[in-house]
Design an enzyme around this catalytic site. Structure first.
Site, mmCIF file in Angstrom:
data_model
loop_
_atom_site.group_PDB
_atom_site.id
_atom_site.type_symbol
_atom_site.label_atom_id
_atom_site.label_comp_id
_atom_site.label_asym_id
_atom_site.label_seq_id
_atom_site.Cartn_x
_atom_site.Cartn_y
_atom_site.Cartn_z
ATOM 1 N N LYS A 10 5.651 4.416 -0.495
ATOM 2 C CA LYS A 10 6.011 4.951 0.825
ATOM 3 C C LYS A 10 6.036 3.823 1.843
ATOM 4 C CE LYS A 10 1.694 4.597 2.814
ATOM 5 N NZ LYS A 10 1.395 3.586 3.849
ATOM 6 N N PRO A 99 3.794 -3.098 -4.613
ATOM 7 C CA PRO A 99 2.833 -4.162 -4.275
ATOM 8 C C PRO A 99 1.394 -3.628 -4.242
ATOM 9 C CG PRO A 99 4.718 -4.222 -2.781
ATOM 10 C CD PRO A 99 4.884 -2.993 -3.635
ATOM 11 N N ALA A 101 -2.394 -3.282 -3.017
ATOM 12 C CA ALA A 101 -3.066 -3.405 -1.707
ATOM 13 C C ALA A 101 -2.081 -3.882 -0.650
ATOM 14 C CB ALA A 101 -4.277 -4.339 -1.785
ATOM 15 N N ALA A 105 0.932 2.390 -0.417
ATOM 16 C CA ALA A 105 0.261 3.495 -1.122
ATOM 17 C C ALA A 105 0.465 3.443 -2.630
ATOM 18 C CB ALA A 105 0.699 4.853 -0.558
ATOM 19 N N GLY A 107 -1.718 2.549 -5.038
ATOM 20 C CA GLY A 107 -2.852 3.157 -5.740
ATOM 21 C C GLY A 107 -2.796 4.668 -5.623
ATOM 22 N N ASP A 141 -3.309 9.498 1.313
ATOM 23 C CA ASP A 141 -1.888 9.272 1.040
ATOM 24 C C ASP A 141 -1.424 9.888 -0.279
ATOM 25 O OD1 ASP A 141 -1.633 7.807 3.364
ATOM 26 O OD2 ASP A 141 -1.704 5.848 2.371
#
Ligand code: C5P
Length: 310
Positions: A10, A99, A101, A105, A107, A141
């Site tokens: 996102k 990407p 971290a 969002a 993870g 998220d």
């Protein structure tokens, strides 16, 4: 037997941040936008007794934690516990393109994908409202990664309303070296507000609202108007912690992007382009600029976590 789920990253086209609440979160007016840059999570039935195991592939795989803190593992356990299944045995493989971290969002996306993949693998047919509740338990998220598209997130971002959008928007994401911690960026936002004398608690800062001009730009499919309305209240904090991002934002706008902002809590920078060709040119120019590690051209909106071939 295995199930693969594709899940989007996102970008927040508007991230309005209210004051710090007593529970440690901030009320948001969070306009989420799902982009085609995404991860794939494959759930494979494990041998009895192996528990939940994780693997990861992709250029940034080494930066992904493969322990119990990974949201994909937590999602599998939470779904199993919700259905009263003790000690699930499943292997989750994450093909990582988002990407790490990075403020996109990634993870959270893997957590949402694991919910959907395990739900299908275990034949549970959990209703979407229940999956959304489990997702909100995992993180602010995660619910959006289930629904995708474009949505306004209220509360800490988990209370979602889909938003109307016309057509496709073209984006470029400039990936920085190393990540930024989301809690650290929120803390820096509070610190900057205190330093400016405005106060940082939810009694000091008005509850943010979605910008009508931004919502109209999305509904009308107007990239120029959307570029003009892009706004991220976390951007000053991300720039304060990572001043080099100013050069990245400048490099993208100088080479033809319509607008630019830090994605979420950063450090990935997002650029809106006129069309797919312009996005490819901006990505190329960003890669050549030396102001980021790499840059990806992509588009959106796209759907949320979906079973491949399902
Ligand atoms: O919900 P999630 O686990 O993704 O949040 C990570 C951290 O980000 C929270 O612990 C909090 O410090 C910060 N956060 C916040 N306000 C939000 C969302 C996240 O302060 N609305």
């Amino acid at each position: 037997m295995s199930v693969t789920v594709r899940v989007p990253a996102k970008v927040n086209v508007q991230l309005g941040v209210g004051g710090l609440r007593a529970d440690g979160f901030h009320d948001l007016a969070n306009v989420f936008f799902a982009v085609a840059l995404g991860d794939e999570v494959t759930a494979t039935a494990g041998t009895p007794g192996t528990g939940v195991t994780l693997g990861c592939s992709g250029p940034d795989a080494a930066a992904v934690p493969l322990d119990d803190t990974n949201l994909a593992a937590r999602a599998a356990r939470l779904l199993a516990a919700h259905h009263g299944l003790a000690a699930p045995d499943v292997h989750l493989h994450i093909a990582k393109a988002i990407p790490v971290a990075g403020g996109m969002a990634g993870g959270s996306a893997d957590g949402a994908a694991a919910l959907v993949a395990c739900d299908a693998l275990w034949g549970l047919d959990t209703p979407l409202p229940v999956l959304l509740e489990l997702a909100a338990e995992l993180g602010s998220d995660v619910p959006f990664a289930l629904v995708g598209g474009v949505a306004l997130g209220r509360g800490r971002g988990e209370l979602l309303d889909p938003l109307p959008v016309t057509g496709t928007f073209h984006w470029v994401f400039a990936v920085a070296d190393g990540g930024l911690s989301t809690p650290a960026v929120f803390r820096e936002c509070d610190r900057l507000r205190e330093a400016a004398g405005t106060g940082s608690s939810d009694t000091d800062v008005p509850t943010p609202d979605a910008d009508p001009a931004l919502l109209a730009a999305l509904a009308e499919g107007d990239a120029v108007a959307l570029a003009g309305a892009l706004a991220n209240d976390l951007q000053p904090a991300a720039l304060s912690l990572r001043p080099s991002l100013a050069a990245t934002l400048r490099a993208g706008t100088e080479t033809g992007a319509l607008g630019a902002l830090v994605s979420g809590s950063g450090p990935t920078c997002a650029f809106l382009a006129k069309d797919a060709d312009a996005a490819a040119a901006v990505a190329e120019a960003l890669r050549a600029s030396g102001t980021c590690r790499t840059a990806h051209a992509t588009h959106g909106p796209v759907p949320g976590a979906s079973v491949l071939g399902g």
